[in-house]
Enzyme design. Structure first.
Site, short mmCIF file in Angstrom:
data_model
loop_
_atom_site.label_atom_id
_atom_site.label_comp_id
_atom_site.label_asym_id
_atom_site.label_seq_id
_atom_site.Cartn_x
_atom_site.Cartn_y
_atom_site.Cartn_z
N LYS A 1 0.85 -1.20 0.00
CA LYS A 1 0.00 0.00 0.00
C LYS A 1 0.88 1.25 0.00
CE LYS A 1 -3.97 -2.22 2.14
NZ LYS A 1 -4.60 -2.67 3.38
N ASP B 1 -11.16 3.26 3.93
CA ASP B 1 -11.51 1.84 3.85
C ASP B 1 -13.03 1.65 3.83
OD1 ASP B 1 -9.66 -0.17 3.59
OD2 ASP B 1 -9.15 -0.28 5.73
N GLN C 1 -4.79 -1.30 9.61
CA GLN C 1 -4.75 -2.65 9.03
C GLN C 1 -5.38 -3.66 9.99
OE1 GLN C 1 -3.53 -3.47 5.83
NE2 GLN C 1 -4.45 -5.44 6.30
#
Ligand code: NAD
Length: 291
Positions: free
Chosen positions: A54, A121, A98
Site C-alpha cells: 500500500k 476503507d 490494518q
C-alpha cells in the site's frame, strides 16, 4: 465455449494511471499532495506485506504515504490516541488501520474512532449507513473494485439477477448494497443458506466472497454468467479462489482469475478513495465517476 477472463490487473493498472493524473492536477491546484496514513499493529506477516505494498502504491501515485508500525502489545488507548492525532492532521486525507488487530484491542472501537470523512476503507458505521441510504461517503475498496469490473464487463447492470455469497461487513454486505444501487435483483447467500447450487444457478452475476477454496462448482453456474471471485485461499497448489476456475471456464461468460482478478483492484480503489477524500476536503473539483 470458454469464458472471457476479466483482467483485473490490467484494469487496476489503468485506474492507477488515471489516479496519478488526478493527483498531479490536485497538487498543482492546491500546492499539496494527498496523504494516506496506514497503521499496522504487530507483525502479522501477511498484513506487513499488504502495508508495504500500500505504501509503495501510494508513493507511485504521487501521494504521501505515512506508515505507523506499532508493537503488538500497543494498548488500545495508545492506538486511539494515534487515530485522534491523524484525524486532526491536515496533511492526512485517508486513515487505514490494518486489520486484524491483535487481542485484546477492540476492532470496532478503533474503526469507530476514525473520522468518517478520512475513513478511506469505508468500514466506519457512518459510511456503511451512507452506502445503505445512497449518500456520498466511502465504499469499502474490494466491493467497489468488483463493481468497477462488473460495469466494465457488462455495461448497465440494471435488472440482472446477482448472487453475493458471503455477508461480511467488508465484502459481502457492501457488495450487495452496491448491486442493489445498480438496480440488480440481489440475493445474499451465506453459511446458513439452503441449496446454494440452486441459488447460484439462477444468477447472471455471481460474486463469491467466502474464503473456501474452489467451493463454487462449474456446474452450479448459469451458462454465460459473469463470475467475480473475491476469495484468496492458500493451498499446496498455490493461491486459488472460491470458484473452481477451470470448471467454471467452460460455463461462465466471463470470470476473474485468482490471482490477477479482484486482488489488484483493492489497492487501486484505496488510492482512488484517498484522492476523492483529498479533493472533498479541499473543495477541489474532481469527477470521481471518471476514475
Ligand atoms: P469472512 O470470513 O468475514 O466472511 C465469509 C462469509 O462467507 C461469511 O459471511 C459466511 O456466512 C460465508 N460462508 C462461510 N461458509 C459458507 C458456505 N459454506 N456457504 C456459503 N457461505 C459461506 O470473509 P471476508 O473477509 O468477507 O473474505 C472472504 C474471502 O475474500 C476471503 O478468502 C478473503 O481472503 C477474500 N478477500 C479478498 C480481498 C481482495 O482484495 N481480493 C479482500 C477482502 C477479502
Amino acid at each position: 465455449m470458454s469464458a472471457t477472463i476479466i483482467d483485473g490487473k490490467a484494469y487496476a493498472a489503468a485506474l492507477r494511471i488515471r489516479i496519478a493524473a488526478g493527483v498531479a492536477d490536485f497538487a498543482e491546484a492546491t500546492g499539496r499532495r494527498p496523504g494516506l496514513a496506514v497503521v499496522l499493529v504487530g507483525e502479522d506477516p501477511a498484513s506487513s506485506v499488504y502495508v508495504r505494498s500500500k505504501g509503495k502504491a501510494t508513493e507511485a501515485a504521487g501521494m504521501i504515504g505515512i506508515e505507523h508500525r506499532l508493537p503488538a502489545d500497543t494498548s488500545q488507548a495508545d492506538l486511539l490516541a494515534l487515530v485522534a492525532a491523524l484525524n486532526t492532521d491536515a496533511t492526512i486525507d485517508g486513515i487505514l488501520v490494518q486489520l486484524p488487530l491483535p487481542e485484546p484491542i477492540d476492532e470496532a472501537a478503533v474503526i469507530q474512532a476514525i473520522d468518517p470523512d478520512k475513513d478511506v476503507d469505508g468500514f466506519h458505521p457512518v459510511n456503511a449507513g451512507r452506502l445503505a441510504t445512497g449518500l456520498p461517503g466511502f465504499v469499502p475498496c474490494t466491493p467497489l473494485g468488483c463493481l468497477m469490473l462488473l460495469k466494465d464487463t457488462l455495461g448497465d447492470l440494471a435488472g440482472r439477477d446477482a448472487v453475493v455469497i458471503g455477508r461480511s461487513n467488508i465484502v459481502g454486505k457492501p457488495m450487495a448494497a452496491l448491486l442493489t444501487q445498480a438496480s440488480c435483483t440481489v440475493t445474499v447467500a451465506h453459511s446458513r443458506s439452503r441449496d446454494l447450487p440452486g441459488i447460484v444457478g439462477r444468477a447472471d452475476i455471481v460474486v463469491a466472497a467466502v474464503g473456501r477454496a474452489k467451493m463454487v462448482k462449474g456446474d452450479w453456474l448459469k451458462p454465460g454468467a459473469t463470475v467475480i471471485d473475491v476469495g484468496i485461499n492458500r493451498t499446496e497448489a498455490g493461491l486459488v479462489g472460491d470458484v473452481d476456475f477451470d470448471a467454471a471456464l467452460a460455463v461462465a461468460g466471463a470470470i476473474t482469475p485468482v490471482p490477477g482478478g479482484v486482488g489488484p483492484m483493492t489497492i487501486a480503489v484505496l488510492l482512488r478513495n484517498t484522492l476523492v477524500s483529498a479533493a472533498r476536503r479541499d473543495g477541489h473539483p474532481l469527477d470521481a465517476a471518471s476514475l
